[in-house]
Design a protein around this motif. Structure first.
Motif, PDB file in Angstrom:
ATOM      1  N   LEU A 240      42.654  27.419  46.380  1.00  0.00           N
ATOM      2  CA  LEU A 240      43.092  28.789  46.616  1.00  0.00           C
ATOM      3  C   LEU A 240      42.330  29.769  45.728  1.00  0.00           C
ATOM      4  O   LEU A 240      41.978  30.888  46.160  1.00  0.00           O
ATOM      5  N   GLU A 241      42.059  29.344  44.474  1.00  0.00           N
ATOM      6  CA  GLU A 241      41.298  30.201  43.574  1.00  0.00           C
ATOM      7  C   GLU A 241      39.871  30.419  44.106  1.00  0.00           C
ATOM      8  O   GLU A 241      39.356  31.545  44.110  1.00  0.00           O
ATOM      9  N   ILE A 242      39.245  29.323  44.554  1.00  0.00           N
ATOM     10  CA  ILE A 242      37.890  29.417  45.104  1.00  0.00           C
ATOM     11  C   ILE A 242      37.877  30.288  46.351  1.00  0.00           C
ATOM     12  O   ILE A 242      36.984  31.139  46.553  1.00  0.00           O
ATOM     13  N   GLN A 243      38.905  30.076  47.189  1.00  0.00           N
ATOM     14  CA  GLN A 243      39.002  30.869  48.417  1.00  0.00           C
ATOM     15  C   GLN A 243      39.158  32.353  48.091  1.00  0.00           C
ATOM     16  O   GLN A 243      38.555  33.232  48.744  1.00  0.00           O
ATOM     17  N   SER A 244      39.963  32.619  47.037  1.00  0.00           N
ATOM     18  CA  SER A 244      40.160  34.018  46.625  1.00  0.00           C
ATOM     19  C   SER A 244      38.865  34.611  46.083  1.00  0.00           C
ATOM     20  O   SER A 244      38.527  35.774  46.367  1.00  0.00           O
ATOM     21  N   GLU A 248      36.751  37.794  47.481  1.00  0.00           N
ATOM     22  CA  GLU A 248      36.339  38.922  46.662  1.00  0.00           C
ATOM     23  C   GLU A 248      34.827  39.125  46.756  1.00  0.00           C
ATOM     24  O   GLU A 248      34.334  40.267  46.814  1.00  0.00           O
ATOM     25  N   ALA A 249      34.119  37.963  46.760  1.00  0.00           N
ATOM     26  CA  ALA A 249      32.648  38.069  46.866  1.00  0.00           C
ATOM     27  C   ALA A 249      32.236  38.677  48.196  1.00  0.00           C
ATOM     28  O   ALA A 249      31.301  39.507  48.265  1.00  0.00           O
ATOM     29  N   GLU A 250      32.932  38.283  49.258  1.00  0.00           N
ATOM     30  CA  GLU A 250      32.643  38.836  50.578  1.00  0.00           C
ATOM     31  C   GLU A 250      32.919  40.338  50.612  1.00  0.00           C
ATOM     32  O   GLU A 250      32.151  41.134  51.200  1.00  0.00           O
ATOM     33  N   LYS A 251      34.033  40.726  49.966  1.00  0.00           N
ATOM     34  CA  LYS A 251      34.369  42.147  49.925  1.00  0.00           C
ATOM     35  C   LYS A 251      33.302  42.937  49.173  1.00  0.00           C
ATOM     36  O   LYS A 251      32.863  44.026  49.605  1.00  0.00           O
TER      37      LYS A 251
END
Length: 271
Positions: A240-244, A248-251
């Motif tokens: 979940l942390e990696i996904q988050s 954020e990186a995508e944003k």
């Protein structure tokens, strides 16, 4: 002709040997029967003498008061229940017993049929004199011998058994008198019973051990499952942390692309 004579002689010889062996066996059986008859008679004679010992007033019958005196004074028994039990065993509902009654009681007694092994167990567990086991075994002391032991007929305890200790002799006499008159003790070693009890305990212990092992295995499996669940939970949290972080990186990437686009458009308008 020679072989015929030899064959006849051989069969005659075998017949004589068979007859001699039969005669020897018959003689042995006769001697054994005579010995057993003598022991049986000696046993009944000893019971008659024991009756005389108990018959204080010499009226030919042992009444409950006379047997009560023997139980309390000679055997030193003051337990009322135990005294009643011994009285019932001796008198069997009859207030006075004759010599013949006592002899019949003896012949019907379990002790009368005791084997040498039974007597050895009695000597060890009840009398408490296991040091004399080899002597009893050597003399093949069985239940039929005990009335004479109780009377110490012809001082046989010392003359035949070789026991000279006065305290031990008196103990043997009283214990033998007790078992002859009142039957086997209520608490007595029983090999079959003890074997079954030991087997039952062994089965119970085996079951307990098996259940303990199984319980430990189950607990270990539960602990392993808990560890696996904990690992899965940790991995899920990391995921979940990696996904988050990816989100954020995508944003950020989208923002950068948007800013670049806007900057490109402004530059185009300026030109």
């Amino acid at each position: 002709m020679f072989w015929v004579v030899l064959t006849v002689f051989y069969f005659m010889h075998c017949s004589v040997l068979a007859k001699d062996n039969l005669n020897i066996q018959n003689e042995i059986d006769t001697r054994i029967t005579n010995v057993q008859t003598h022991q049986f008679k000696s046993s009944l004679d000893a019971i008659a003498e024991i009756h005389k010992v108990l018959d204080d007033d010499q009226n030919g019958a042992v009444d409950s008061l006379e047997s009560e005196d023997f139980i309390r004074e000679d055997l030193s028994i003051n337990d009322g229940d135990l005294e009643d039990q011994k009285q019932l065993s001796l008198h069997q509902g009859d207030n006075s017993i004759s010599v013949q009654d006592m002899q019949n009681n003896w012949l019907n007694s379990e002790v009368h049929n005791w084997t040498t092994e039974d007597v050895e167990l009695w000597l060890k567990d009840v009398v408490g004199l296991p040091q004399y086991l080899p002597i009893f075994r050597k003399n093949r002391v069985d239940g039929n011998f005990l009335p004479r032991l109780a009377l110490n007929t012809d001082h046989l305890i010392q003359s035949q058994l070789g026991i000279s200790d006065l305290q031990h002799k008196n103990k043997l006499i009283l214990k033998a008198m007790d078992v002859v008159l009142f039957g086997p003790p209520t608490v007595f070693y029983n090999p079959l019973k003890d074997t079954l009890l030991a087997l039952a305990i062994l089965v119970a212990l085996s079951g307990l051990f098996f259940s303990t092992v199984q319980r430990r295995k189950a607990q270990d499996q539960i602990y392993k499952m808990i560890e696996e669940v904990d690992k899965l939970q940790v991995n899920e949290e990391k995921f979940l942390e990696i996904q988050s972080e990816l989100h954020e990186a995508e944003k950020k990437n989208d923002t950068v692309v948007k800013e670049k686009t806007e900057l490109g458009e402004k530059t185009s308008y300026g030109n």
